[in-house]
Structure formats: structure tokens, C-alpha cells
Design an enzyme around this catalytic site. Structure first.
Site, short mmCIF file in Angstrom:
data_model
loop_
_atom_site.label_atom_id
_atom_site.label_comp_id
_atom_site.label_asym_id
_atom_site.label_seq_id
_atom_site.Cartn_x
_atom_site.Cartn_y
_atom_site.Cartn_z
CG ASN A 1 -1.68 1.27 1.43
OD1 ASN A 1 -1.79 2.07 0.49
ND2 ASN A 1 -2.23 1.47 2.62
CD1 TRP A 2 3.60 1.04 -2.92
CD2 TRP A 2 3.10 1.95 -4.91
NE1 TRP A 2 4.13 0.23 -3.88
CE2 TRP A 2 3.85 0.76 -5.12
CE3 TRP A 2 2.69 2.68 -6.03
CZ2 TRP A 2 4.16 0.28 -6.39
CZ3 TRP A 2 3.01 2.22 -7.30
CH2 TRP A 2 3.73 1.03 -7.47
CE LYS A 3 0.27 3.47 4.81
NZ LYS A 3 0.14 3.70 6.23
CG HIS B 1 -5.79 1.96 5.26
ND1 HIS B 1 -5.31 2.90 6.14
CD2 HIS B 1 -4.77 1.07 5.07
CE1 HIS B 1 -4.04 2.60 6.45
NE2 HIS B 1 -3.70 1.50 5.81
CD GLU C 1 -2.84 5.60 6.79
OE1 GLU C 1 -2.85 5.65 5.55
OE2 GLU C 1 -1.89 5.11 7.44
CD GLU D 1 -3.53 -2.58 7.43
OE1 GLU D 1 -2.41 -2.80 6.98
OE2 GLU D 1 -4.19 -1.55 7.16
N GLY E 1 2.58 2.21 10.72
CA GLY E 1 3.53 3.31 10.53
C GLY E 1 4.25 3.72 11.80
CB SER F 1 5.40 -1.81 11.90
OG SER F 1 4.98 -0.48 12.12
N GLY G 1 2.73 -1.19 4.31
CA GLY G 1 2.78 0.24 4.01
C GLY G 1 4.20 0.68 3.71
C1 PEP Z 1 -0.79 0.17 6.13
O1 PEP Z 1 -0.91 1.36 6.00
O2 PEP Z 1 -1.65 -0.58 5.65
C2 PEP Z 1 0.36 -0.35 6.87
C3 PEP Z 1 0.32 -1.57 7.30
O3 PEP Z 1 1.41 0.52 7.07
P1 PEP Z 1 2.87 0.18 7.68
O4 PEP Z 1 3.32 -1.11 7.08
O5 PEP Z 1 3.72 1.34 7.30
O6 PEP Z 1 2.68 0.06 9.17
#
Ligand code: PEP
Length: 252
Positions: free
Chosen positions: A9-11, A95, A97, A167, A173, A212, A233
Site C-alpha cells: 500500500n503505497w499510500k 483502511h 486512515e 491492521e 507506521g 510495520s 505500508g
Molecule cells: C498500512 O498502511 O496498511 C500499513 C500496514 O502501514 P505500515 O506497514 O507502514 O505500518
């Protein structure tokens, strides 16, 4: 046996040059990884470029959100038929976010899930509790509520063409990963809740862990019985680290 899926997931990251480099490296590295499914979820505007760069490789394309509407006067929205036409296979819905920063409610997520499925896209339904909710002992209540919104709207059979991503918001993050045991416990809870309605669907559905995940911790997470891969992410923006995570999936 469920196949491991690793989805990046490049966001809100990347530009034409960085995406070109990233995708070329992923496609080259993914050539040998035939036992793991891989996807990258790009920002809307870069979906056509990413689709072109992926070409006929086995790496699938995904989007990060979708409108619950198919078409019409909904300025700024992007619909499931559009994503399908551009070559998407997956779309992330709900998600954390989107939920926390853009006011998306359980019902909104469920309608997006339905809109995606109706077009044949595979929704990656994100579920997860905040730190305060975990500390208050509400993890299962929150995850169940988020899952039930989809089950009530679409029915359990809808999950046979879908992916779930657990998640924990506190792990996204932040560099704080849930331990494999913490993640496994919630994954098992999700699978049991689905099994209560349909055992075959529960057995089949891929439940990814996100929060993470890195090359250094993916293997121990993916080794858990109910963890079927990861939604990645930060580490998905680094081709080498992302490929290490994919390799961990390949080795399972
Ligand atoms: C995500 O945003 O879906 C995610 C898991 O981010 P990260 O791996 O950076 O924690």
C-alpha cells in the site's frame, strides 16, 4: 492450504520516476517468487502507469479506495468500473486512515466493499482497533463490529471473493509490530466469527496482517496458522525490503 498474499500500500507516495524504479525492481525480483501472490496498491493517478509497468508480470494491481457509487454527480470520486477498466484486481476498503482521517464509517466501508465486489474486484477489507481500544480490552468488539457491517450488508458468501487485512491502528507506521501471537489471536477470532456462519468461507479466506511488517519480521508473522500474508505500508516503498517480505511468503 491458503496461498500467501503480500500487498503493498503505497499510500500518498511516489512520482513517475520513483514508481518506474520501484515497479521495475519488484517485477524483476518477483519473477522467481511463484509460490506467493503479490500486489501493489498505487495512488489513483499512477494506476495506469503502474499497470503498464507491471505488464504481463504476475504482480497484480490494486487501488487504495473506491467510491460506493458506480457513476454520476460525485465530484472527486473514483468508481469500481473505472478501477476495473484500468486493470485493477484488488481494492483496499476501510483502511484505518480512511476511517480516522476522512470520517469513513463501518457502513460506508461496507457499501464500498459491495460496490467493488459487484464489479468483480477483490476488496481487501481492513479491520483493526486503536491503542485506546486495545488497552480498554475492546479489540474483539471493535473488529467484530467492523466485520459485521459487511456481513450484514453482503452476507457471508461475499467473503469468498474477498481478502481481510487485520491492521491494529497502533502498529501502522509506528514501527511497533503486533507480536505473532497477538496477531494470530485476532486472526483466529476473525476466522472463527466467519466460521460461525460458513466454515468453508472461513477456511478459504486470506487474512493478512498489516502494521510495520518488514523484511526482518515477516517470516515469523507469516508462520502463524491464521496469518496468510501481509498488507505492507512503509516497507512497500523499498523494493528490496518488499521483496524480502515476498520471499518470506514464498518460503512458507
Ligand atoms: C498500512 O498502511 O496498511 C500499513 C500496514 O502501514 P505500515 O506497514 O507502514 O505500518
Amino acid at each position: 492450504m491458503r496461498r500467501i498474499l503480500v500487498a503493498g500500500n503505497w499510500k500518498l507516495n511516489g512520482n513517475k520516476a520513483s514508481i518506474q524504479q520501484l515497479v521495475n525492481s519488484i517485477v524483476t525480483g518477483a519473477n522467481e517468487l511463484t509460490k506467493v501472490s503479490i500486489a501493489v496498491c498505487a495512488p489513483y493517478v499512477y494506476l495506469p502507469l503502474t499497470a503498464e509497468l507491471l505488464g504481463s508480470s504476475a504482480v497484480a494491481l490494486g487501488a487504495q479506495d473506491v467510491s460506493e457509487q458506480d457513476s454520476g454527480a460525485f465530484t472527486g470520486e473514483v468508481s469500481a468500473p473505472m478501477l476495473l477498466e484500468i486493470g485493477c484486481k484488488y481494492v483496499i476498503v476501510g483502511h484505518s486512515e480512511r476511517r480516522a482521517l476522512f470520517g469513513e464509517k463501518d457502513g460506508d466501508t461496507a457499501r464500498k466493499f459491495a460496490a467493488a465486489r459487484k464489479q468483480g474486484l477483490i476488496p481487501i477489507l481492513c479491520l483493526g482497533e486503536s491503542l485506546a481500544e486495545r488497552e480498554a480490552g475492546q479489540t474483539e468488539t471493535v473488529v467484530a463490529r467492523q466485520l459485521d457491517a459487511v456481513l450484514e450488508l453482503e452476507g457471508v458468501q461475499a467473503l469468498s471473493d474477498a481478502v481481510i487485512a487485520y491492521e491494529p491502528v497502533w502498529a501502522i507506521g509506528t514501527g511497533k509490530t503486533a507480536t505473532p501471537e497477538q496477531a494470530q489471536a485476532v486472526h483466529a477470532f476473525i476466522r472463527e466469527r466467519i466460521a460461525a456462519q460458513d466454515e468453508a468461507v472461513a477456511k478459504k479466506i486470506q487474512i493478512l496482517y498489516g502494521g510495520s511488517v518488514k523484511g526482518s519480521n515477516a517470516a515469523e508473522l507469516f508462520a502463524m496458522q491464521d496469518i496468510d500474508g501481509g498488507l505492507i505500508g512503509g516497507a512497500s516503498l523499498d523494493a528490496q525490503d518488499f521483496l524480502k517480505i515476498c520471499q518470506a511468503g514464498q518460503n512458507q
